[in-house]
Design an enzyme around this catalytic site. Structure first.
Site, PDB file in Angstrom:
ATOM      1  CD  GLU A   1      -3.111  -1.356   1.858  1.00  0.00           C
ATOM      2  OE1 GLU A   1      -3.635  -0.329   2.259  1.00  0.00           O
ATOM      3  OE2 GLU A   1      -3.519  -2.492   2.123  1.00  0.00           O
TER       4      GLU A   1
HETATM    5  C1  LIG Z   1       2.660  -9.608   0.275  1.00  0.00           C
HETATM    6  C2  LIG Z   1       2.150  -8.563  -0.690  1.00  0.00           C
HETATM    7  C3  LIG Z   1       0.785  -8.345  -0.796  1.00  0.00           C
HETATM    8  C4  LIG Z   1       0.304  -7.409  -1.712  1.00  0.00           C
HETATM    9  N1  LIG Z   1      -1.065  -7.276  -1.863  1.00  0.00           N
HETATM   10  C5  LIG Z   1      -1.539  -6.514  -2.882  1.00  0.00           C
HETATM   11  C6  LIG Z   1      -2.939  -6.492  -3.181  1.00  0.00           C
HETATM   12  O1  LIG Z   1      -3.746  -7.141  -2.496  1.00  0.00           O
HETATM   13  N2  LIG Z   1      -3.365  -5.743  -4.228  1.00  0.00           N
HETATM   14  C7  LIG Z   1      -2.514  -5.020  -5.000  1.00  0.00           C
HETATM   15  O2  LIG Z   1      -2.970  -4.367  -5.940  1.00  0.00           O
HETATM   16  N3  LIG Z   1      -1.173  -5.003  -4.739  1.00  0.00           N
HETATM   17  C8  LIG Z   1      -0.667  -5.742  -3.710  1.00  0.00           C
HETATM   18  N4  LIG Z   1       0.688  -5.761  -3.446  1.00  0.00           N
HETATM   19  C9  LIG Z   1       1.582  -4.960  -4.265  1.00  0.00           C
HETATM   20  C10 LIG Z   1       2.248  -3.804  -3.511  1.00  0.00           C
HETATM   21  O3  LIG Z   1       1.320  -2.790  -3.257  1.00  0.00           O
HETATM   22  C11 LIG Z   1       3.447  -3.331  -4.365  1.00  0.00           C
HETATM   23  O4  LIG Z   1       4.419  -4.349  -4.294  1.00  0.00           O
HETATM   24  C12 LIG Z   1       4.028  -2.014  -3.884  1.00  0.00           C
HETATM   25  O5  LIG Z   1       3.133  -0.950  -4.134  1.00  0.00           O
HETATM   26  C13 LIG Z   1       5.367  -1.690  -4.585  1.00  0.00           C
HETATM   27  O6  LIG Z   1       5.275  -1.852  -5.958  1.00  0.00           O
HETATM   28  P1  LIG Z   1       6.394  -2.723  -6.738  1.00  0.00           P
HETATM   29  O7  LIG Z   1       6.533  -4.006  -6.013  1.00  0.00           O
HETATM   30  O8  LIG Z   1       6.051  -2.750  -8.176  1.00  0.00           O
HETATM   31  O9  LIG Z   1       7.748  -1.914  -6.541  1.00  0.00           O
HETATM   32  P2  LIG Z   1       8.270  -0.721  -7.460  1.00  0.00           P
HETATM   33  O10 LIG Z   1       7.204   0.278  -7.676  1.00  0.00           O
HETATM   34  O11 LIG Z   1       8.938  -1.290  -8.662  1.00  0.00           O
HETATM   35  O12 LIG Z   1       9.380  -0.081  -6.517  1.00  0.00           O
HETATM   36  C14 LIG Z   1      10.704  -0.605  -6.418  1.00  0.00           C
HETATM   37  C15 LIG Z   1      11.505   0.375  -5.564  1.00  0.00           C
HETATM   38  O13 LIG Z   1      11.579   1.649  -6.234  1.00  0.00           O
HETATM   39  C16 LIG Z   1      11.118   2.665  -5.372  1.00  0.00           C
HETATM   40  N5  LIG Z   1      10.464   3.723  -6.126  1.00  0.00           N
HETATM   41  C17 LIG Z   1       9.543   3.598  -7.127  1.00  0.00           C
HETATM   42  N6  LIG Z   1       9.154   4.812  -7.557  1.00  0.00           N
HETATM   43  C18 LIG Z   1       9.840   5.727  -6.820  1.00  0.00           C
HETATM   44  C19 LIG Z   1       9.885   7.148  -6.780  1.00  0.00           C
HETATM   45  N7  LIG Z   1       9.116   7.905  -7.566  1.00  0.00           N
HETATM   46  N8  LIG Z   1      10.724   7.747  -5.893  1.00  0.00           N
HETATM   47  C20 LIG Z   1      11.485   7.015  -5.062  1.00  0.00           C
HETATM   48  N9  LIG Z   1      11.497   5.665  -5.049  1.00  0.00           N
HETATM   49  C21 LIG Z   1      10.665   5.029  -5.906  1.00  0.00           C
HETATM   50  C22 LIG Z   1      10.135   1.948  -4.441  1.00  0.00           C
HETATM   51  O14 LIG Z   1       9.909   2.694  -3.262  1.00  0.00           O
HETATM   52  C23 LIG Z   1      10.852   0.639  -4.211  1.00  0.00           C
HETATM   53  O15 LIG Z   1      11.828   0.811  -3.230  1.00  0.00           O
HETATM   54  C24 LIG Z   1       1.193  -6.661  -2.514  1.00  0.00           C
HETATM   55  C25 LIG Z   1       2.583  -6.866  -2.374  1.00  0.00           C
HETATM   56  C26 LIG Z   1       3.051  -7.820  -1.499  1.00  0.00           C
HETATM   57  C27 LIG Z   1       4.537  -8.050  -1.414  1.00  0.00           C
END
Ligand SMILES: Cc1cc2nc3c(=O)[nH]c(=O)nc-3n(C[C@H](O)[C@H](O)[C@H](O)COP(=O)(O)OP(=O)(O)OC[C@H]3O[C@@H](n4cnc5c(N)ncnc54)[C@H](O)[C@@H]3O)c2cc1C
Length: 407
Positions: free
Chosen positions: A379
């Protein structure tokens, strides 16, 4: 101590309300008897605790904030945060299940649903007859959610045909009702990438919906997480949630509210770590006395207690602002950022206090650390919380605000 006329302590802000006590009392009894004892075992097996989820439904906790007229418990946000904290202190995986069902799936329907949709979809979710999930994230669109590529194409009769995929969906493998976010319109020249995004309520048995295998996660192992794939998935037009093409704003509001729950979840996990560490420190002796009497250990416990207390106050304040209908966006981001980072630190401190035993699975603090680590990612990551807080701060100062009246 100030006392009221009947001799009881005068209430202060942050105390449990009578309503909250009425909910938390039976919940604590249930968690102590039926949930906490099996948490380590479920962490090892990854088994989804369906029977426990059904029991929580009987306690009214699968429709926590759903109004009573739709079959829910109608709890205020502060009480809901206390419930989430309590469940997390017993079992983080169960907490994520409950939080995502309530705040993401039902929360989105409550926020954007028409009266007919509220009457149709909320009661079975609130009674726990159907489990809910929420699908926003994709393999190429997490923090940058507006980059989502799942397409919903409208046919002449108003049916939408959805193609694409979702990643990391909590309850992906076990949910009966999904809220799925998809692009109905390509962004037009000069428009924001979030334009053209819509949301749909989708039944779990809809042809064209396939669920991936459970993800093998670092923690929260008995919470179900899978990918979803949609191939020609046909969804009737009356499943469109909110205004076509304008759902991104709703998505952001769902996440804003969900962050209060994730902050509460972090506090519950940190609290459980403090309980284990403090009890251990009073029993374990080194150099002729309980290690709690060595300042290096005692100060760790003091830091944990201080930061968890501060995290809870930030979280309850964000919930109170939301309950009052006031702007809570930056307050929720601050609560989530602080609670999640401090809870992970608290779990790390607990491992340190237990020494070698902290590294042994049986002693629970390792699981708490692994479970808490998700709260810094889900989130909205720490970095995204910083962005939200910084943007609100810049707007505030640009408008002549001061630190004393932060939004
Ligand atoms: C156990 C689990 C349950 C989940 N449940 C759900 C669910 O029910 N529904 C759903 O829709 N999603 C769900 N998620 C997804 C979760 O919300 C995302 O994993 C999270 O928002 C991060 O997105 P990402 O993994 O694509 O990382 P990315 O967006 O690729 O980020 C990778 C890194 O880059 C950094 N980063 C990215 N953009 C920026 C920026 N502009 N400035 C600085 N740093 C940045 C991030 O902070 C992070 O450190 C779940 C994830 C997990 C692990």
């Amino acid at each position: 101590m100030t006392t009221s006329s009947d001799g009881t302590a005068a209430p202060v802000w942050g105390d449990l309300s009578d309503d909250a006590r009425a909910v938390l009392g039976p919940l604590r009894e249930f968690l102590d008897a039926e949930v906490r004892p099996g948490a380590t075992h479920r962490d090892a097996t990854g088994e989804f605790p369906r029977a426990i989820v059904d029991e929580l439904a009987r306690l009214g906790l699968l429709g926590m904030q759903v109004p009573e007229r739709y079959g829910g418990a109608g709890l205020d946000g502060e009480t809901a945060a206390r419930v989430i904290e309590e469940i997390a202190a017993a079992d983080g995986s169960l907490c994520l299940t409950v939080a995502s069902h309530n705040s993401l799936c039902s929360g989105h329907i409550m926020l954007a649903g028409s009266e007919a949709q509220l009457e149709r979809f909320l009661p079975p979710l609130a009674r726990g007859e159907r489990l809910g999930a929420w699908g926003l994230t994709e393999s190429g669109a997490g923090s940058d959610a507006a980059a989502l590529r799942t397409r919903a194409t409208e046919e002449a009769d108003g049916t939408f045909v959805i193609d694409g995929s979702k990643a990391f969906i909590t309850q992906g493998g076990v949910a009966d009702t999904f809220v799925i976010v998809a692009r109905t319109d390509a962004p037009t020249e000069g428009a924001h990438p979030s334009d053209g995004v819509s949301a749909f309520v989708v039944d779990g048995d809809t042809p064209g919906l396939s669920r991936g295998l459970p993800e093998k996660k670092l923690g929260l192992k008995s919470s179900d997480t899978t990918a979803l794939t949609f191939e020609g998935m046909r969804v009737p037009g009356d499943r469109l949630l909110g205004t076509r093409g304008a759902a991104f704003r709703d998505v952001m509001r769902v996440l804003d509210a969900g962050r209060i729950g994730i902050a509460a979840m972090a506090i519950g996990l940190g609290r459980a770590a403090l309980d284990v560490a403090a009890r251990y420190a009073l029993e374990r002796e080194a150099f002729g006395r309980p290690i709690a009497h060595h300042q290096g250990v005692a100060f760790k416990l003091a830091e944990m207690a201080t930061e968890l207390d501060a995290a809870r106050l930030l979280t309850l304040r964000a919930a109170a602002l939301k309950d009052a209908g006031r702007d809570f966006v930056a307050a929720a981001a601050r609560a989530k950022l602080f609670a999640s980072t401090r809870a992970v630190q608290a779990c790390d401190n607990a491992i340190q206090v237990l020494g070698g035993y902290g590294y042994i699975e049986e002693y629970e603090v390792g699981r708490l650390w692994r479970d808490a680590r998700l709260t810094r990612i889900g989130e909205g990551t720490d970095e995204i919380q910083h962005l939200i807080i910084a943007r609100a701060l810049i707007r505030h100062y640009a408008a002549g605000g001061r630190a004393i009246d932060l939004p």
